[in-house]
Design a protein around this motif. Structure first.
Motif, short mmCIF file in Angstrom:
data_model
loop_
_atom_site.label_atom_id
_atom_site.label_comp_id
_atom_site.label_asym_id
_atom_site.label_seq_id
_atom_site.Cartn_x
_atom_site.Cartn_y
_atom_site.Cartn_z
N ALA A 716 128.92 114.01 -31.52
CA ALA A 716 128.42 115.32 -31.07
C ALA A 716 126.98 115.52 -31.52
CB ALA A 716 129.31 116.44 -31.61
N LEU A 717 126.67 115.09 -32.75
CA LEU A 717 125.30 115.18 -33.24
C LEU A 717 124.37 114.30 -32.41
CD1 LEU A 717 125.98 115.10 -37.09
CD2 LEU A 717 124.99 116.99 -35.82
N GLY A 718 124.82 113.09 -32.11
CA GLY A 718 123.98 112.18 -31.32
C GLY A 718 123.71 112.69 -29.93
N ILE A 719 124.73 113.26 -29.29
CA ILE A 719 124.58 113.74 -27.91
C ILE A 719 123.67 114.96 -27.86
CG2 ILE A 719 125.84 114.79 -25.99
CD1 ILE A 719 128.26 113.02 -26.87
N ALA A 720 123.92 115.93 -28.74
CA ALA A 720 123.17 117.19 -28.68
C ALA A 720 121.75 117.04 -29.20
CB ALA A 720 123.90 118.27 -29.47
N CYS A 721 121.55 116.18 -30.19
CA CYS A 721 120.23 116.07 -30.84
C CYS A 721 119.49 114.80 -30.41
CB CYS A 721 120.39 116.08 -32.35
SG CYS A 721 121.31 117.49 -32.98
N LEU A 726 116.04 115.45 -35.41
CA LEU A 726 116.36 116.64 -36.20
C LEU A 726 116.81 116.23 -37.61
CD1 LEU A 726 116.51 119.73 -35.68
CD2 LEU A 726 118.95 119.43 -35.28
N ASP A 727 116.13 116.76 -38.63
CA ASP A 727 116.41 116.37 -40.01
C ASP A 727 117.82 116.76 -40.44
OD1 ASP A 727 113.91 115.25 -40.39
OD2 ASP A 727 113.00 117.14 -41.04
N GLU A 728 118.29 117.95 -40.01
CA GLU A 728 119.64 118.39 -40.40
C GLU A 728 120.70 117.42 -39.87
OE1 GLU A 728 117.38 120.19 -39.02
OE2 GLU A 728 117.06 122.08 -40.10
N ALA A 729 120.51 116.94 -38.64
CA ALA A 729 121.47 115.99 -38.07
C ALA A 729 121.44 114.66 -38.82
CB ALA A 729 121.16 115.78 -36.58
N ILE A 730 120.24 114.20 -39.17
CA ILE A 730 120.13 112.93 -39.91
C ILE A 730 120.78 113.05 -41.28
CG2 ILE A 730 118.47 111.33 -40.95
CD1 ILE A 730 116.57 112.02 -38.64
N ASP A 731 120.59 114.20 -41.94
CA ASP A 731 121.20 114.40 -43.27
C ASP A 731 122.72 114.36 -43.19
OD1 ASP A 731 118.68 114.63 -44.32
OD2 ASP A 731 118.66 116.82 -44.29
N LEU A 732 123.29 114.87 -42.11
CA LEU A 732 124.75 114.82 -41.96
C LEU A 732 125.24 113.41 -41.65
CD1 LEU A 732 125.82 118.01 -39.94
CD2 LEU A 732 126.33 117.45 -42.30
N LEU A 733 124.45 112.64 -40.91
CA LEU A 733 124.88 111.31 -40.49
C LEU A 733 124.76 110.28 -41.61
CD1 LEU A 733 123.46 111.09 -36.86
CD2 LEU A 733 125.86 111.12 -37.51
#
Length: 1107
Positions: A716-721, A726-733
């Motif tokens: 979901a992070l990859g598709i939306a971002c 996006l730094d927040e998405a990278i931090d979660l991944l």
């Protein structure tokens, strides 16, 4: 004078029989109610009685005091009711907290009632065209368990309190008088008061015109406030409004308002037209612009045609082209058996509105006295070429071919690290190669690695052949000739069925979403074969090439093969049926697919049909709710999986709260892991227009105990971002890259690449570390196969399209990228079937600025970028490791050996000195200074101590110094860079780079609209001067890729791409030709079969005892 300390005396006056005394008390209480409200709360009933008394002269004052008391008691509904009873004493213009709160509550109440009434009237006047009555009884019964609010028979239209309506109307008038239009228009949109929206825009336009006439100055360039409001409403309609009915009404209103302007904003109108699916209006706009007879209008028509091509479906574009005036030179283009009139999905325009807009357009075009359209048929031919997509595809192909920066060193490392005999690893290298070279026509990797390619068997061979379609995507002029040796031939049984099926799939990918020229051929091959592998590839090719055509003929031919109940062919056919009927909401197709999904026993077929049904409901929003509810209630988890995908497709990009709640509910409640996984994953499709909201939403889900939920969160992070970095998405991944479950790591790797595509170290410092981590996972011997597959695919995605494409689910103009969304949703099905991985290439969007002149040629000019060149530069290439000399290992030398060597050296020197003295030579010998001899330690330590000769120490120091020098050199170079540089036409320009782009004021070419990336029409300020044009290198002819012939498109006689030779060494091409004999060879399955186990005899324990 001392102020009041208690309201007891004033409260006592309320019991007096004299009304004047009561009125005096109320006036005093009104002034001090905010101070003594707690004391007054015990006596509020007295004040209410005064309000309800018919004889009391100050009823409104009593209501106002009562309202304020209830306000402090936080009884806001009661307070609002009495505030409405206060009449004119309730001042909406006051700025106190009480008035603002009451106005807010009045607005909320008014919006709630107005919205409910509008929905009831809409439902009663326009009964839904989509009904589950047409579905099988088993499905219909489950669907009807969930009934919407509007299905209640007792629900009636609620009458709005006139006093409430009066307050809201006063608020509107107050905003208009103070020229604060936006709050009033925002409230009016929520309350479905489009008459107020129209009134506000017209009032602002009239006032702006009067002010412009009164000023009579040329400081001039103030924008009309009416136009600003129209753009504001358009933005709200596109990004905020969730109900499709309200959005369509707003867009139709805006179209009428734009057309009523003296100089209509045709680019904004074209945005509305796409969402309204109004092909007649689109054709009228193009005709109106061409008929004006000036160069600027023609350029605007071309630009709108390119915008339509990037955003609309094939069906829509074909209808627009068919309504343009035909000329004698135009050949009648058909849809290869697809009749526009026979398609499902009727036009959404209202006849009266359409006639009114036609009159407005006709009146605008009547101002031109020159019959330009009739005398210039070539412009309509150019428009048709643009609408067919051939021009934009040709230009994007040229851009990708010229600017190919694929780093083949990375690809070769991936190939060397993964064992080719393992099918998952062979597929991983195939996909990585396909993504890296997508659209570049550079297939030289196959030519250079024929031995590796020869290890492909069965479906790996299918995927390898289909990869040619990804690499040559958009090569419309040579696609058929390129794949000719691989394609099935009538009456010829030679060749591998896997390469034949893969070639049909590849042909569809080359002509993806623009398959007019190949649909007949694909249909013929699909019908004439009985091999299920070839049928599988043919169905995928038909689906991709015929995407969103709505062709009933294609659908019926696919259905015939579906009924053969072949699991392999049926899965692709179910998917292809959804692709062909994409977004049409065709009830007949849905009925057939639901019925067959309940009849067949093959899970592969059910899964293909489930995804296909979701695609049919693309963008339908509320119209898909019955289908969604029915699928989610089905006991079969595969159909529930399809129901989740139907939510993702129907509400794609809408950000609708209803869809998000439904997905989150299923994500934590369904008993099937596949359904829960896709529910979380689908959040990315709903929210890709608001990527910043996704990390917060999936943060807890990414820490779930269930690995399938964690995988869904990563995707979901990859598709939306995708492409945002996006730094927040990278931090979660980042923590998920070390997840204990292999497929979670796989999803995190792929998503990380999707987020960081086209990012370098200057934009995001983590890029270099993440790239090295991808390579490390691929090369790690003990890493799981699934994680290695994810890392290999990630390396292909992050460098996709020669490092010149990003992943875009919406167009630069803000519309949905239909093919990109479809490609992404089918790509996620690689979980079940690897060949579907190639669909990701449909989401690749070239990041370029391609300027065109009036003749649709590419002028040689430059534009300016006001930033440092390194900020948006290509990532540095991986340095190829040179052959290193064998490292010298440190030798252990005993102390006794060292002493013996020293003694030998001294004896040799003494002997040489004696010989020189005996000869009487006068020559002196300069002795090299010897190292001082240290006495050996005594005792036990002497035997244990060893001297180490570190012969490679100096080399290591030199290497470390070199690395430090390189780092320092890079930093110094970055610091010395001066901001600002010139960029040539047909060059890479990233989306985040657009804000730095400008065109010189004194330059020859000026864009007709604000640059948004992609194709840009340019106005020539000096048309009388000769223009210097750029040569299209990708147009070089190619011979058939048969044995002994030259190689593919755009290749020099030496077999190498000029751009590739210059930029990265001779990568070469001609892979399609070189791989013919390997991919066409039939697999010898006999040698690969495992030997049968030896026969064995089973003896029971009893028999053993008897012996």
């Amino acid at each position: 004078m001392v102020g009041l300390v208690s309201a007891a005396g004033l409260i006592g006056l309320l019991d007096e029989p004299n009304d004047e005394i009561k009125c005096y008390a109320l006036k005093q209480l009104d002034a001090s109610v905010h101070q003594f409200w707690a004391e007054l709360a015990d006596h509020v009933s007295k004040i209410e009685e005064l309000y309800e008394s018919s004889d009391f002269p100050e009823k409104e004052l009593a209501a106002l005091v009562t309202s304020k008391i209830y306000y402090h008691l936080q009884e806001y509904d009661e307070s609002m009711a009495f505030a409405l009873g206060a009449g004119d004493l309730f001042h909406i213009t006051a700025k106190s907290e009480y008035e603002e709160t009451m106005i807010e509550k009045c607005i909320e109440k008014y919006i709630a009632i107005s919205t409910q009434n509008a929905n009831i009237l809409e439902a009663s006047s326009n009964p839904p065209t989509f009904s589950t009555e047409d579905f099988p009884a088993s499905f219909r019964s489950s669907s009807n368990r969930k009934r919407s609010l509007l299905d209640s028979e007792d629900l009636e239209v609620e009458k709005i309190d006139p006093r409430l309506e009066n307050v809201v109307e006063k608020l509107f008038r107050s905003c208009f008088e103070t020229k604060d239009y936006r709050p009033a228009i925002g409230i009016a949109i929520e309350a479905r008061r489009l008459d107020v929206v129209e009134e506000g825009i017209r009032l602002a336009s009239e006032r702006g015109k009067r002010a412009a006439k009164g000023r009579q100055t040329n400081d001039g360039a103030e924008k009309d406030q009416g136009l600003e409001l129209m753009e504001y409403v358009l933005e709200i309609a596109m990004s905020v409004v969730q109900e499709i009915t309200l959005r369509n009404k707003l867009l139709r209103l805006l179209v009428d308002l734009f057309l009523a302007q003296p100089s209509p904003d045709y680019f904004s109108i074209s945005k509305c037209v796409i969402h309204l699916d109004d092909h007649s209006l689109a054709a009228k706009i193009l005709q109106d612009l061409i008929s004006k007879g000036d160069s600027k209008s023609l350029l605007m028509a071309y630009q709108i045609a390119f915008d339509l091509d990037s955003s609309a479906t094939q069906e829509f574009l074909q209808k627009v082209a068919s309504e343009l005036p035909a000329s004698d030179d135009d050949s009648q283009e058909t849809d290869n058996g697809s009749s526009v009139a026979a398609t499902a999905g009727d036009s959404m325009d209202d006849d009266d509105d359409a006639n009114e807009r036609t009159k407005l357009l006709s009146s605008g075009s009547a101002k031109s006295s020159t019959p330009y359209a009739a005398t210039q048929p070539k412009y309509y031919r150019a428009i048709r070429q643009i609408l067919r997509g051939t021009k934009s595809i040709e230009l994007n192909l040229e851009f990708l071919y010229r600017n190919n920066h694929t780093d083949m060193t990375i690809l070769n490392k991936v190939k060397e690290s993964l064992e080719a005999r393992n099918s998952i690893f062979h597929n991983a290298v195939t996909f990585s190669n396909a993504f890296m070279n997508a659209g570049t026509t550079s297939d030289g990797f196959f030519r250079q690695n024929l031995e590796w390619l020869g290890k492909a068997v069965n479906w790996s061979k299918f995927s390898a052949t289909a990869a040619l379609g990804v690499i040559h995507k958009g090569n419309l002029s040579q696609g058929m000739k390129l794949l000719e040796p691989y394609l099935p031939r009538q009456g010829v049984a030679a060749g591998s069925a896997y390469s034949q099926g893969g070639s049909l799939y590849a042909l569809g990918l080359i002509y993806a979403n623009h398959g007019t020229d190949v649909l007949d051929f694909l249909r013929t091959q699909f019908k004439n074969t009985s091999d299920e592998t070839v049928q599988h590839g043919g169905a995928l090719g038909l689906g991709v090439a015929g995407m969103a055509t709505g062709s009933l003929l294609l659908y019926e031919e696919l259905k015939v093969v579906l009924w053969t109940d072949s699991a392999i062919a049926g899965e692709a056919v179910g998917l292809a049926m959804g692709l062909v009927m994409l977004g049409t909401g065709n009830i007949k197709a849905l009925e057939d697919m639901i019925q067959y999904s309940h009849e067949t026993q093959h899970e592969k077929i059910i899964r293909g049909l489930a995804v296909g049904m979701a695609l049919i409901m693309f963008g339908r929003q509320e119209a898909a709710d019955d289908l969604i509810n029915g699928l989610l209630e089905d006991p079969d988890p595969i159909l529930r999986y399809g129901g989740i995908l139907a939510i993702a497709m129907a509400y794609c990009g809408s950000g609708t709260n209803k869809a998000i709640r439904q997905l989150l509910h299923v994500a934590v409640s369904d008993v099937n892991d596949d359904v829960r996984r896709v529910a979380v994953l689908s959040l990315g499709f709903i929210l890709f227009r608001k990527p910043n909201a996704v990390p917060r939403m999936v943060e807890l889900l990414s820490e779930s105990y269930n690995p399938h939920v964690r995988y869904g969160a990563s995707m979901a992070l990859g598709i939306a971002c995708a492409g945002t970095g996006l730094d927040e998405a990278i931090d979660l991944l980042e923590p998920m890259l070390k997840d204990p479950t292999d497929f979670v790591r796989q999803g995190a790797l792929i998503s990380m690449a999707m987020i960081l595509v086209q990012h370098n170290e200057q934009i995001n410092p983590k890029v270099a570390t993440i790239r090295k981590m991808f390579e490390k996972v691929v090369g790690e011997k003990h890493e799981d196969a699934m994680a290695k597959f994810g890392a290999a695919a990630a390396l292909g995605i992050i460098d996709a399209g020669g490092r010149n494409v990003t992943i875009g689910l919406q167009t630069p103009t803000g519309s949905l990228n239909v093919s990109g969304i479809v490609g992404m949703v089918v790509f996620t099905q690689y979980w079940y079937w690897f060949p579907l991985t190639h669909f990701l290439s449909l989401s690749f969007v070239p990041t370029s600025i391609i300027g065109l002149d009036e003749n649709l040629n590419i002028p040689d000019f430059r534009f300016y970028c006001n930033t440092k060149p390194s900020l948006f530069d290509y990532p540095p290439k991986v340095e190829e490791a040179t052959e290193k000399a064998v490292e010298k290992v440190a030798t252990a030398v005993l102390s006794t050996t060292n002493k013996a060597r020293q003694r030998a050296k001294r004896s040799e020197k003494e002997k040489a000195a004696k010989e020189a003295a005996n000869k009487g030579d006068s020559m002196q010998i300069d002795e090299a200074p010897s190292a001082p001899v240290t006495p050996a330690p005594s005792g036990a330590a002497a035997g244990d101590k060893m001297d180490i000769e570190e012969e490679g120490a100096s080399e290591k120091k030199d290497e470390g110094a070199t690395e430090q020098e390189k780092t320092a050199e890079k930093k110094a170079k970055a610091e010395k860079e001066t901001p600002g540089y010139w960029i040539d036409n047909l060059s890479r320009v990233l989306p985040q780079q657009l804000k730095y782009i400008s065109f010189p004021e004194d330059g020859r070419y000026v864009p007709v609209k604000k640059p948004t990336g992609g194709i840009l029409l340019l106005h020539d300020r000096h048309p009388d001067q000769p223009a210097q044009l750029m040569e299209q290198k990708s147009r070089k002819p190619a011979a058939s890729a048969g044995p002994g012939n030259a190689v593919a498109v755009g290749i020099t006689p030496a077999g190498t791409s000029p751009m590739l030779t210059a930029s990265q060494g001779e990568v070469g091409s001609g892979g399609a030709e070189a791989a013919i004999h390997i991919l066409n060879a039939e697999d010898d399955d006999g040698d690969e079969d495992a030997p049968l186990p030896h026969e064995f005899e089973y003896e029971s324990g009893d028999e053993g005892d008897d012996d």
